[in-house]
Design an enzyme around this catalytic site. Structure first.
Site, PDB file in Angstrom:
ATOM      1  N   GLU A   1       4.377   1.780  -0.409  1.00  0.00           N
ATOM      2  CA  GLU A   1       5.164   1.742  -1.293  1.00  0.00           C
ATOM      3  C   GLU A   1       4.487   1.938  -2.818  1.00  0.00           C
ATOM      4  OE1 GLU A   1       8.178   2.736  -1.032  1.00  0.00           O
ATOM      5  OE2 GLU A   1       9.269   1.263   0.233  1.00  0.00           O
TER       6      GLU A   1
ATOM      7  N   TYR B   1       0.908  -1.076   0.130  1.00  0.00           N
ATOM      8  CA  TYR B   1       0.106  -0.083   0.006  1.00  0.00           C
ATOM      9  C   TYR B   1       0.782   1.379  -0.008  1.00  0.00           C
ATOM     10  CZ  TYR B   1      -3.624   3.058   1.426  1.00  0.00           C
ATOM     11  OH  TYR B   1      -4.551   4.300   1.444  1.00  0.00           O
TER      12      TYR B   1
ATOM     13  N   ARG C   1     -11.094  -0.535  10.033  1.00  0.00           N
ATOM     14  CA  ARG C   1     -10.237   0.594  10.554  1.00  0.00           C
ATOM     15  C   ARG C   1     -10.887   0.873  11.895  1.00  0.00           C
ATOM     16  NH1 ARG C   1     -10.258   4.124   4.972  1.00  0.00           N
ATOM     17  NH2 ARG C   1     -11.847   2.726   4.419  1.00  0.00           N
TER      18      ARG C   1
ATOM     19  N   PHE D   1     -14.358   0.876  16.533  1.00  0.00           N
ATOM     20  CA  PHE D   1     -14.900   1.291  17.982  1.00  0.00           C
ATOM     21  C   PHE D   1     -16.245   1.816  17.834  1.00  0.00           C
ATOM     22  CE2 PHE D   1     -10.425   3.269  19.584  1.00  0.00           C
ATOM     23  CZ  PHE D   1     -10.086   1.619  19.535  1.00  0.00           C
TER      24      PHE D   1
ATOM     25  N   GLN E   1       2.872   7.665  14.966  1.00  0.00           N
ATOM     26  CA  GLN E   1       2.454   9.030  15.135  1.00  0.00           C
ATOM     27  C   GLN E   1       2.132   9.419  13.767  1.00  0.00           C
ATOM     28  OE1 GLN E   1       5.239  11.516  16.997  1.00  0.00           O
ATOM     29  NE2 GLN E   1       6.789  11.137  15.409  1.00  0.00           N
TER      30      GLN E   1
ATOM     31  N   THR F   1      -0.648   4.297  22.322  1.00  0.00           N
ATOM     32  CA  THR F   1      -0.393   5.796  22.572  1.00  0.00           C
ATOM     33  C   THR F   1      -0.105   6.248  21.208  1.00  0.00           C
ATOM     34  OG1 THR F   1       1.915   4.826  22.942  1.00  0.00           O
ATOM     35  CG2 THR F   1       0.629   5.609  24.930  1.00  0.00           C
TER      36      THR F   1
ATOM     37  N   GLN G   1      -5.436  -1.281  19.817  1.00  0.00           N
ATOM     38  CA  GLN G   1      -4.144  -2.047  19.809  1.00  0.00           C
ATOM     39  C   GLN G   1      -3.036  -1.519  20.465  1.00  0.00           C
ATOM     40  OE1 GLN G   1      -4.362  -2.405  15.393  1.00  0.00           O
ATOM     41  NE2 GLN G   1      -5.951  -3.793  15.438  1.00  0.00           N
TER      42      GLN G   1
ATOM     43  N   LYS H   1       1.546   3.465  -3.170  1.00  0.00           N
ATOM     44  CA  LYS H   1       1.119   4.890  -3.314  1.00  0.00           C
ATOM     45  C   LYS H   1       2.329   5.768  -3.757  1.00  0.00           C
ATOM     46  CE  LYS H   1      -3.360   4.713  -2.313  1.00  0.00           C
ATOM     47  NZ  LYS H   1      -4.416   5.393  -3.105  1.00  0.00           N
TER      48      LYS H   1
ATOM     49  N   SER I   1     -14.448   2.877  12.843  1.00  0.00           N
ATOM     50  CA  SER I   1     -15.445   2.133  12.325  1.00  0.00           C
ATOM     51  C   SER I   1     -15.741   0.986  13.265  1.00  0.00           C
ATOM     52  CB  SER I   1     -15.365   1.561  10.757  1.00  0.00           C
ATOM     53  OG  SER I   1     -14.243   1.283  10.536  1.00  0.00           O
TER      54      SER I   1
HETATM   55  N1  LIG Z   1     -10.032   6.552   4.186  1.00  0.00           N
HETATM   56  C1  LIG Z   1      -8.949   7.061   4.554  1.00  0.00           C
HETATM   57  O1  LIG Z   1      -8.680   7.333   5.392  1.00  0.00           O
HETATM   58  C2  LIG Z   1      -7.945   7.353   3.452  1.00  0.00           C
HETATM   59  C3  LIG Z   1      -6.721   7.677   3.700  1.00  0.00           C
HETATM   60  C4  LIG Z   1      -5.707   7.989   2.895  1.00  0.00           C
HETATM   61  C5  LIG Z   1      -6.012   7.618   1.623  1.00  0.00           C
HETATM   62  N2  LIG Z   1      -7.054   7.213   0.967  1.00  0.00           N
HETATM   63  C6  LIG Z   1      -7.360   6.793  -0.236  1.00  0.00           C
HETATM   64  O2  LIG Z   1      -8.755   7.184  -0.532  1.00  0.00           O
HETATM   65  C7  LIG Z   1      -9.002   6.429  -1.553  1.00  0.00           C
HETATM   66  C8  LIG Z   1     -10.516   5.918  -1.169  1.00  0.00           C
HETATM   67  O3  LIG Z   1     -10.704   5.363   0.254  1.00  0.00           O
HETATM   68  P1  LIG Z   1     -11.715   4.898   0.841  1.00  0.00           P
HETATM   69  O4  LIG Z   1     -11.582   4.852   2.415  1.00  0.00           O
HETATM   70  O5  LIG Z   1     -12.949   5.311   0.250  1.00  0.00           O
HETATM   71  O6  LIG Z   1     -11.574   3.137   0.664  1.00  0.00           O
HETATM   72  P2  LIG Z   1     -12.531   1.854   0.071  1.00  0.00           P
HETATM   73  O7  LIG Z   1     -11.819   0.952   0.223  1.00  0.00           O
HETATM   74  O8  LIG Z   1     -13.916   2.357   0.553  1.00  0.00           O
HETATM   75  O9  LIG Z   1     -12.469   2.598  -1.476  1.00  0.00           O
HETATM   76  C9  LIG Z   1     -11.964   2.003  -2.368  1.00  0.00           C
HETATM   77  C10 LIG Z   1     -12.726   1.770  -3.706  1.00  0.00           C
HETATM   78  O10 LIG Z   1     -11.823   1.038  -4.690  1.00  0.00           O
HETATM   79  C11 LIG Z   1     -12.288   0.151  -5.076  1.00  0.00           C
HETATM   80  N3  LIG Z   1     -11.385  -0.744  -5.775  1.00  0.00           N
HETATM   81  C12 LIG Z   1     -10.507  -1.063  -5.095  1.00  0.00           C
HETATM   82  N4  LIG Z   1      -9.463  -1.982  -6.107  1.00  0.00           N
HETATM   83  C13 LIG Z   1      -9.998  -1.657  -7.427  1.00  0.00           C
HETATM   84  C14 LIG Z   1      -9.590  -2.098  -8.555  1.00  0.00           C
HETATM   85  N5  LIG Z   1      -8.660  -2.818  -8.854  1.00  0.00           N
HETATM   86  N6  LIG Z   1     -10.353  -1.552  -9.643  1.00  0.00           N
HETATM   87  C15 LIG Z   1     -11.383  -0.724  -9.519  1.00  0.00           C
HETATM   88  N7  LIG Z   1     -12.001  -0.507  -8.177  1.00  0.00           N
HETATM   89  C16 LIG Z   1     -11.137  -0.962  -7.117  1.00  0.00           C
HETATM   90  C17 LIG Z   1     -13.163  -0.498  -4.266  1.00  0.00           C
HETATM   91  O11 LIG Z   1     -14.041  -1.430  -4.309  1.00  0.00           O
HETATM   92  C18 LIG Z   1     -13.660   0.430  -3.378  1.00  0.00           C
HETATM   93  O12 LIG Z   1     -15.096   0.959  -3.904  1.00  0.00           O
HETATM   94  C19 LIG Z   1      -8.189   5.194  -1.686  1.00  0.00           C
HETATM   95  O13 LIG Z   1      -7.131   5.382  -2.607  1.00  0.00           O
HETATM   96  C20 LIG Z   1      -7.314   5.365  -0.510  1.00  0.00           C
HETATM   97  O14 LIG Z   1      -6.190   4.863  -0.555  1.00  0.00           O
HETATM   98  C21 LIG Z   1      -8.047   7.109   2.133  1.00  0.00           C
HETATM   99  O1  LIG Z   2      -4.331   7.940   6.814  1.00  0.00           O
HETATM  100  C1  LIG Z   2      -3.788   7.081   6.241  1.00  0.00           C
HETATM  101  O2  LIG Z   2      -3.100   7.615   5.298  1.00  0.00           O
HETATM  102  C2  LIG Z   2      -4.120   5.840   6.141  1.00  0.00           C
HETATM  103  O3  LIG Z   2      -5.070   5.692   7.170  1.00  0.00           O
HETATM  104  C3  LIG Z   2      -5.537   4.316   7.660  1.00  0.00           C
HETATM  105  O4  LIG Z   2      -4.571   3.670   8.024  1.00  0.00           O
HETATM  106  P1  LIG Z   2      -4.258   3.279   9.720  1.00  0.00           P
HETATM  107  O5  LIG Z   2      -4.177   4.643  10.315  1.00  0.00           O
HETATM  108  O6  LIG Z   2      -3.551   2.302   9.811  1.00  0.00           O
HETATM  109  O7  LIG Z   2      -5.876   2.740   9.884  1.00  0.00           O
HETATM  110  P2  LIG Z   2      -6.507   2.135  10.890  1.00  0.00           P
HETATM  111  O8  LIG Z   2      -6.677   0.678  10.704  1.00  0.00           O
HETATM  112  O9  LIG Z   2      -7.781   2.826  11.351  1.00  0.00           O
HETATM  113  O10 LIG Z   2      -5.531   2.155  12.238  1.00  0.00           O
HETATM  114  C4  LIG Z   2      -5.486   3.303  13.137  1.00  0.00           C
HETATM  115  C5  LIG Z   2      -4.614   2.880  14.272  1.00  0.00           C
HETATM  116  O11 LIG Z   2      -5.667   2.296  15.022  1.00  0.00           O
HETATM  117  C6  LIG Z   2      -5.377   1.185  15.848  1.00  0.00           C
HETATM  118  N1  LIG Z   2      -6.474   0.269  16.000  1.00  0.00           N
HETATM  119  C7  LIG Z   2      -7.081  -0.212  14.960  1.00  0.00           C
HETATM  120  C8  LIG Z   2      -8.323  -0.888  14.959  1.00  0.00           C
HETATM  121  C9  LIG Z   2      -8.602  -1.411  16.294  1.00  0.00           C
HETATM  122  O12 LIG Z   2      -9.831  -2.118  16.443  1.00  0.00           O
HETATM  123  N2  LIG Z   2      -7.979  -0.874  17.398  1.00  0.00           N
HETATM  124  C10 LIG Z   2      -6.991   0.146  17.181  1.00  0.00           C
HETATM  125  O13 LIG Z   2      -6.367   0.474  18.007  1.00  0.00           O
HETATM  126  C11 LIG Z   2      -4.311   0.834  14.914  1.00  0.00           C
HETATM  127  O14 LIG Z   2      -3.124  -0.004  15.648  1.00  0.00           O
HETATM  128  C12 LIG Z   2      -3.515   1.970  14.447  1.00  0.00           C
HETATM  129  O15 LIG Z   2      -2.609   2.352  15.305  1.00  0.00           O
HETATM  130  C13 LIG Z   2      -6.176   3.832   6.381  1.00  0.00           C
HETATM  131  O16 LIG Z   2      -7.068   2.745   6.529  1.00  0.00           O
HETATM  132  C14 LIG Z   2      -5.392   3.962   4.967  1.00  0.00           C
HETATM  133  O17 LIG Z   2      -5.996   3.837   4.013  1.00  0.00           O
HETATM  134  C15 LIG Z   2      -4.717   5.406   4.988  1.00  0.00           C
HETATM  135  O18 LIG Z   2      -3.957   5.466   3.855  1.00  0.00           O
END
Ligand SMILES: NC(=O)c1ccc[n+]([C@@H]2O[C@H](COP(=O)([O-])OP(=O)(O)OC[C@H]3O[C@@H](n4cnc5c(N)ncnc54)[C@H](O)[C@@H]3O)[C@@H](O)[C@H]2O)c1
Ligand SMILES: O=C(O)[C@H]1O[C@H](OP(=O)(O)OP(=O)(O)OC[C@H]2O[C@@H](n3ccc(=O)[nH]c3=O)[C@H](O)[C@@H]2O)[C@H](O)[C@@H](O)[C@@H]1O
Length: 394
Positions: free
Chosen positions: A226, A224, A265, A270, A353, A287, A283, A228, A268
């Site tokens: 690398e 993911y 994530r 919590f 962080q 901290t 997890q 991006k 969602s």
């Molecule tokens: N939500 C976040 O916190 C967060 C943070 C950083 C970056 N992003 C980026 O924002 C974008 C959307 O994230 P999100 O939270 O809505 O995620 P999400 O998983 O809800 O949405 C991703 C969508 O892409 C589709 N998809 C995945 N692989 C595909 C493929 N090969 N071909 C066509 N469709 C495909 C999935 O079916 C889904 O509808 C992603 O690129 C993600 O990396 C999200």
């Molecule tokens: O901001 C971003 O760039 C990234 O944020 C999230 O990645 P991450 O922060 O790891 O997402 P979570 O799975 O929500 O984890 C956040 C923190 O919550 C913790 N966690 C997760 C789930 C849980 O039930 N309990 C818990 O303490 C994890 O250990 C982590 O430290 C997104 O899912 C990525 O797609 C996104 O690119």
């Protein structure tokens, strides 16, 4: 009767005419080849000069962008803006589609393979004359005629992107290449939703866009983060080499209604746990910090970035920073004061962080988040209760 060695004056004349014609044709060929070769040399010289370009802060290109569709510049007919949203059936994508569809000048095409997204997120638009939904995997080439591309397709939750890491990296690399190829062919502007994960486990805090990151290239999250990072590289290479108009958003953790209930994530998890009266799973160590942005703020930032003049990368996120324990305490207080908080094992390479510097977004886009975590959580609770069928008891 003419024999094999017939040597009449007439036949001599014919032979010399034929010889002359062949010689003239060869000369013409040689001349044309020379003109063609000189032309090619001139073009390649011009290309080299253009490719060296003036190189601005982001390695800006001097090459003009490819022409947009003739409809855009038509004299008598002002066409609607045709916008492609890849990953538009997902969480952020579907909210973006809602906002784009509010503008009657927009036609929206969504492509999605429904790996983590769902038609349900788009049900209000299916059948609308300005909307089209295509089941398609972005790792395959796509032919559509569009003016803008919001390229979101990629699973975002760690449990989903780690489920099939090879597919995740293919989606980021081949998927982005395909969308850039499409942008080049039709002259579209393309926006990539990159991530704060390009900063890895950051050694600089908070993170601004000039930080190059601290990323494990062989870890379980690498497909993911690398992936991006390569996608960002491809965006800039297409910009410098082909003049494509690019925009890159580095999104920090975003939450809100329509997140998959079993998405994995933290927000969602919590909220679903609090509503079901199950322990909140922090997890360890608890901290570690994150900054949480409400989805409507995020969509606003993405549209401003697309419509603005800055290529990015630009951080989009809410600078409010919380430990996971603090997040759990907030969810407990707001949603279910009876719920327990437990510690569970963490996954490898979890960043310790994360907090965005959003000065660039403020200055370049006039953007900053408006919804605080304590205001956003109840809105998400309402949506989760509806979907889980568990109403709030008085
Ligand atoms: N939500 C976040 O916190 C967060 C943070 C950083 C970056 N992003 C980026 O924002 C974008 C959307 O994230 P999100 O939270 O809505 O995620 P999400 O998983 O809800 O949405 C991703 C969508 O892409 C589709 N998809 C995945 N692989 C595909 C493929 N090969 N071909 C066509 N469709 C495909 C999935 O079916 C889904 O509808 C992603 O690129 C993600 O990396 C999200
Ligand atoms: O901001 C971003 O760039 C990234 O944020 C999230 O990645 P991450 O922060 O790891 O997402 P979570 O799975 O929500 O984890 C956040 C923190 O919550 C913790 N966690 C997760 C789930 C849980 O039930 N309990 C818990 O303490 C994890 O250990 C982590 O430290 C997104 O899912 C990525 O797609 C996104 O690119």
């Amino acid at each position: 009767m003419f024999g094999e060695n017939d040597a009449s004056p007439d036949s001599d004349l014919n032979l010399s005419r034929i010889g002359f014609a062949i010689a003239a044709r060869s000369l013409l060929h040689a001349y044309l080849s020379l003109v063609f070769a000189i032309g090619m040399l001139a073009i390649s010289d011009w290309n080299n000069m253009a490719a060296q370009g003036t190189g601005g802060a982001n390695g800006a290109t001097s090459r003009p962008p490819p022409n947009p569709s003739p409809l855009r510049t038509a004299k008598f007919f002002q066409a609607n803006m045709r916008i492609l949203v890849t990953g538009g059936a997902g969480f952020i994508g579907s909210h973006l589609v809602d906002r784009l569809m509010e503008n009657e000048k927009n036609e929206v095409v969504v492509v999605d393979n429904f790996f983590t997204g769902s038609k349900d997120n788009l049900k209000q638009w299916i059948g609308h004359p300005r909307f089209e939904l295509i089941r398609h995997d972005v790792t395959e080439p796509l032919l559509v005629e569009v003016d803008q591309i919001y390229h979101l397709a990629c699973p975002a939750s760690p449990i989903f992107y780690k489920y099939n890491p090879v597919k995740t990296i293919k989606t980021n690399v081949i998927g982005t290449l395909n969308m850039l190829g499409l942008a080049k062919r039709v002259g579209a502007r393309i926006l990539l939703t990159s991530t704060s994960e390009v900063y890895g486990d950051p050694l600089v805090h908070p993170q601004d866009e000039s930080y190059w990151g601290n990323v494990n290239p062989i870890g379980v999250r690498s497909c993911y983060d690398e992936g991006k990072r390569v996608a960002e590289t491809l965006m800039f290479d297409y910009h410098r080499q082909h003049g494509i108009e690019i925009r890159i958003a580095r999104i920090f953790n975003t939450y809100g209604p329509r997140m998959n209930i079993d998405d994995g994530r933290v927000v969602s998890n919590f909220i679903a746990q609090a509503i079901r009266n199950e322990p909140l799973t922090v997890q360890s160590p608890g901290t570690q910090t994150r900054s949480f942005c409400y989805v409507s703020d995020m969509v606003d930032g993405l549209i401003r970035l697309m419509e603005g003049n800055n290529t990015g990368p630009i951080n989009l996120g809410n600078p409010g920073e919380f430990t996971m324990l603090e997040l759990a305490e907030n969810v407990k207080e707001l949603i279910n004061p009876e719920v327990k908080i437990i510690h569970v094992e963490n996954t490898p390479d979890d960043p310790r962080q994360r907090k965005p510097v959003i000065t660039k977004a403020k200055e370049e886009l006039g953007w900053e988040p408006t919804i605080k975590l304590r205001d956003g959580l109840p809105r998400m609770e309402e949506d989760f209760r509806k979907r889980l069928g568990i109403p709030r008891t008085a």
